[in-house]
Design a protein around this motif. Structure first.
Motif, PDB file in Angstrom:
ATOM      1  N   GLY A  36       0.798  -1.215   0.000  1.00  0.00           N
ATOM      2  CA  GLY A  36       0.000   0.000   0.000  1.00  0.00           C
ATOM      3  C   GLY A  36       0.829   1.263   0.000  1.00  0.00           C
ATOM      4  N   ASP A  37       1.953   1.266   0.722  1.00  0.00           N
ATOM      5  CA  ASP A  37       2.743   2.485   0.844  1.00  0.00           C
ATOM      6  C   ASP A  37       3.790   2.621  -0.254  1.00  0.00           C
ATOM      7  N   VAL A  38       4.389   1.521  -0.678  1.00  0.00           N
ATOM      8  CA  VAL A  38       5.523   1.585  -1.605  1.00  0.00           C
ATOM      9  C   VAL A  38       5.155   1.128  -3.018  1.00  0.00           C
ATOM     10  N   VAL A  39       4.499  -0.020  -3.112  1.00  0.00           N
ATOM     11  CA  VAL A  39       4.350  -0.662  -4.426  1.00  0.00           C
ATOM     12  C   VAL A  39       3.164  -0.113  -5.201  1.00  0.00           C
ATOM     13  N   GLU A  40       1.998  -0.098  -4.607  1.00  0.00           N
ATOM     14  CA  GLU A  40       0.780   0.276  -5.339  1.00  0.00           C
ATOM     15  C   GLU A  40       0.868   1.648  -5.986  1.00  0.00           C
ATOM     16  N   ALA A 212      17.374   3.578   4.657  1.00  0.00           N
ATOM     17  CA  ALA A 212      16.702   2.318   4.981  1.00  0.00           C
ATOM     18  C   ALA A 212      15.860   2.452   6.239  1.00  0.00           C
ATOM     19  N   GLU A 213      16.400   3.124   7.265  1.00  0.00           N
ATOM     20  CA  GLU A 213      15.643   3.314   8.499  1.00  0.00           C
ATOM     21  C   GLU A 213      14.432   4.210   8.277  1.00  0.00           C
ATOM     22  N   SER A 214      14.585   5.206   7.421  1.00  0.00           N
ATOM     23  CA  SER A 214      13.469   6.104   7.137  1.00  0.00           C
ATOM     24  C   SER A 214      12.308   5.335   6.522  1.00  0.00           C
ATOM     25  N   LEU A 215      12.615   4.402   5.612  1.00  0.00           N
ATOM     26  CA  LEU A 215      11.549   3.608   5.020  1.00  0.00           C
ATOM     27  C   LEU A 215      10.903   2.710   6.062  1.00  0.00           C
ATOM     28  N   VAL A 216      11.707   2.038   6.873  1.00  0.00           N
ATOM     29  CA  VAL A 216      11.150   1.167   7.909  1.00  0.00           C
ATOM     30  C   VAL A 216      10.275   1.982   8.860  1.00  0.00           C
ATOM     31  N   VAL A 220       6.227   1.312   9.399  1.00  0.00           N
ATOM     32  CA  VAL A 220       5.646   0.991  10.705  1.00  0.00           C
ATOM     33  C   VAL A 220       4.645   2.065  11.107  1.00  0.00           C
ATOM     34  N   LEU A 221       4.963   3.332  10.812  1.00  0.00           N
ATOM     35  CA  LEU A 221       4.034   4.437  11.074  1.00  0.00           C
ATOM     36  C   LEU A 221       2.713   4.225  10.336  1.00  0.00           C
ATOM     37  N   VAL A 222       2.793   3.959   9.042  1.00  0.00           N
ATOM     38  CA  VAL A 222       1.576   3.752   8.239  1.00  0.00           C
ATOM     39  C   VAL A 222       0.805   2.542   8.739  1.00  0.00           C
ATOM     40  N   HIS A 223       1.519   1.474   9.033  1.00  0.00           N
ATOM     41  CA  HIS A 223       0.865   0.241   9.477  1.00  0.00           C
ATOM     42  C   HIS A 223       0.075   0.488  10.760  1.00  0.00           C
ATOM     43  N   GLN A 224       0.699   1.125  11.730  1.00  0.00           N
ATOM     44  CA  GLN A 224       0.042   1.337  13.019  1.00  0.00           C
ATOM     45  C   GLN A 224      -1.103   2.339  12.899  1.00  0.00           C
ATOM     46  N   TYR A 225      -0.901   3.402  12.138  1.00  0.00           N
ATOM     47  CA  TYR A 225      -1.960   4.411  11.995  1.00  0.00           C
ATOM     48  C   TYR A 225      -3.144   3.846  11.216  1.00  0.00           C
ATOM     49  N   ARG A 226      -2.848   3.072  10.189  1.00  0.00           N
ATOM     50  CA  ARG A 226      -3.932   2.471   9.393  1.00  0.00           C
ATOM     51  C   ARG A 226      -4.816   1.586  10.254  1.00  0.00           C
ATOM     52  N   GLY A 255       2.869  14.913   9.903  1.00  0.00           N
ATOM     53  CA  GLY A 255       4.197  15.494  10.026  1.00  0.00           C
ATOM     54  C   GLY A 255       5.303  14.472   9.863  1.00  0.00           C
ATOM     55  N   LEU A 256       5.147  13.305  10.483  1.00  0.00           N
ATOM     56  CA  LEU A 256       6.172  12.274  10.376  1.00  0.00           C
ATOM     57  C   LEU A 256       6.263  11.720   8.954  1.00  0.00           C
ATOM     58  N   TYR A 257       5.137  11.507   8.315  1.00  0.00           N
ATOM     59  CA  TYR A 257       5.159  10.962   6.951  1.00  0.00           C
ATOM     60  C   TYR A 257       5.913  11.914   6.018  1.00  0.00           C
ATOM     61  N   ILE A 258       5.645  13.204   6.144  1.00  0.00           N
ATOM     62  CA  ILE A 258       6.318  14.187   5.296  1.00  0.00           C
ATOM     63  C   ILE A 258       7.819  14.205   5.584  1.00  0.00           C
ATOM     64  N   ARG A 259       8.199  14.175   6.866  1.00  0.00           N
ATOM     65  CA  ARG A 259       9.610  14.233   7.234  1.00  0.00           C
ATOM     66  C   ARG A 259      10.378  12.996   6.765  1.00  0.00           C
ATOM     67  N   LEU A 260       9.766  11.837   6.860  1.00  0.00           N
ATOM     68  CA  LEU A 260      10.457  10.590   6.531  1.00  0.00           C
ATOM     69  C   LEU A 260      10.534  10.312   5.030  1.00  0.00           C
ATOM     70  N   SER A 261       9.652  10.910   4.249  1.00  0.00           N
ATOM     71  CA  SER A 261       9.499  10.493   2.851  1.00  0.00           C
ATOM     72  C   SER A 261      10.700  10.737   1.945  1.00  0.00           C
ATOM     73  N   PRO A 262      11.404  11.863   2.038  1.00  0.00           N
ATOM     74  CA  PRO A 262      12.522  12.037   1.083  1.00  0.00           C
ATOM     75  C   PRO A 262      13.532  10.901   1.127  1.00  0.00           C
ATOM     76  N   GLU A 263      14.018  10.543   2.323  1.00  0.00           N
ATOM     77  CA  GLU A 263      14.994   9.458   2.417  1.00  0.00           C
ATOM     78  C   GLU A 263      14.355   8.099   2.157  1.00  0.00           C
ATOM     79  N   ALA A 264      13.116   7.902   2.633  1.00  0.00           N
ATOM     80  CA  ALA A 264      12.436   6.623   2.398  1.00  0.00           C
ATOM     81  C   ALA A 264      12.273   6.367   0.908  1.00  0.00           C
ATOM     82  N   ASP A 265      11.882   7.387   0.166  1.00  0.00           N
ATOM     83  CA  ASP A 265      11.670   7.217  -1.273  1.00  0.00           C
ATOM     84  C   ASP A 265      12.984   7.008  -2.015  1.00  0.00           C
ATOM     85  N   ARG A 266      14.062   7.614  -1.506  1.00  0.00           N
ATOM     86  CA  ARG A 266      15.364   7.352  -2.120  1.00  0.00           C
ATOM     87  C   ARG A 266      15.755   5.887  -1.933  1.00  0.00           C
TER      88      ARG A 266
END
Length: 297
Positions: A36-40, A212-216, A220-226, A255-266
């Protein structure tokens, strides 16, 4: 002496362990979150090795991943294909529809109230009522439920009545308290705030997580919030207690999703692959998600 990056990584590892100890992950559910977060939003297919590597970072073994993938295939959510020695798994059409609905809930603007009553007319109404309850509806009788948000897919026939509040809006809170266990949902939001509030502090200042940690962290953030949001009846503000923690949880998630996304997406672009090549760092869908979240800040 460890530098700031190493200290941040160590602190993140401890925080991640604490989060997972309090709320352990199940392999199938976490794989659904990865899709849901990465592939779709970047297509619908990914290499099995990426699932195994990502799940390993949260303590889910390769054996559990392969078992969970097999079960998701059997449930009609994934379909497998091979390219040489590599296996890839693609989202099935019904799963794509479910993921799109969940994405609207997580990243889109708040839904307007849509009050309705559902009267189940087929056999085994209790099973359908449980589906409705999991989607935030309240059971009013052996065949009747009420809800204020979108109706989930039902496999049984039903009569759906549209409803609106004509009078007594000031008493909506009493109505909600009679029919929903709002304390249960409030506790879930407060637990989310307690788990992920320290992550916001960790990201302040010069501390940085690795890609790698940013993606993890984001997964986990998305999983728990969902899990919290999907069970929330998402009643209109007039029906909620004055100290409702859902808005604070939403702000923290955003706020966390926005902060984590640049490195996670890289990290996604550098490591996640399909049979045709790497997944892109961004897509129209991922950019739209971030734009919607930024509008809400």
């Amino acid at each position: 002496m460890p530098d700031d990056s190493q200290r941040a990584e160590s602190a993140f590892g401890a925080l991640l362990r604490a989060i997972l100890a309090e709320s352990p992950l199940k392999a199938a559910g976490f794989i659904v979150t990865i899709y849901g977060d990465v592939v779709e939003p970047r297509g619908d297919v990914v290499w099995t090795g990426n699932l195994i590597e990502t799940c390993a970072a949260v303590g889910i073994s390769e054996t559990l991943v392969r078992t969970a993938v097999s079960r998701l295939v059997a449930a009609g959510q994934l379909s497998g294909e091979r390219e040489g020695r590599r296996s890839f798994y693609r989202l099935a059409a019904p799963a794509r529809a479910e993921f799109a609905a969940a994405a609207r809930l997580l990243f889109g603007p708040p839904e307007a109230a849509d009050w309705h009553f559902v009267h189940l007319t087929g056999p085994a109404p209790d099973e359908a009522l449980q589906v409705l309850e999991r989607a935030g509806h309240a059971r009013l009788g052996p065949r009747l439920a009420v809800g204020a948000r979108s109706l989930p897919p039902l496999r049984q026939p039903a009569v759906v009545f549209k409803a609106e509040v004509l009078s007594g809006e000031r008493d909506l809170g009493a109505f909600a308290a009679d029919h929903w266990n709002l304390a249960l949902h409030a506790d879930a939001y407060r637990a989310f705030l307690g788990r992920f509030g320290p992550l916001a502090g960790l990201l302040e200042g010069t501390n940085r997580l690795s890609a790698a940690e940013s993606l993890v962290a984001r997964l986990v953030l998305v999983h728990q919030y969902r899990l919290v949001v999907l069970r929330d009846p998402r009643l209109p503000q007039a029906a909620l207690p004055a100290d409702w923690p859902g808005e604070a949880a939403r702000r923290l998630f955003t706020g966390l999703y926005i902060r984590l996304s640049p490195e996670a997406d890289r990290h996604v672009a550098r490591n996640f692959v399909t049979a045709d090549g790497p997944l892109p760092e961004a897509s129209e869908a991922t950019l739209r998600r971030l734009a919607l979240l930024r509008e809400a800040v």
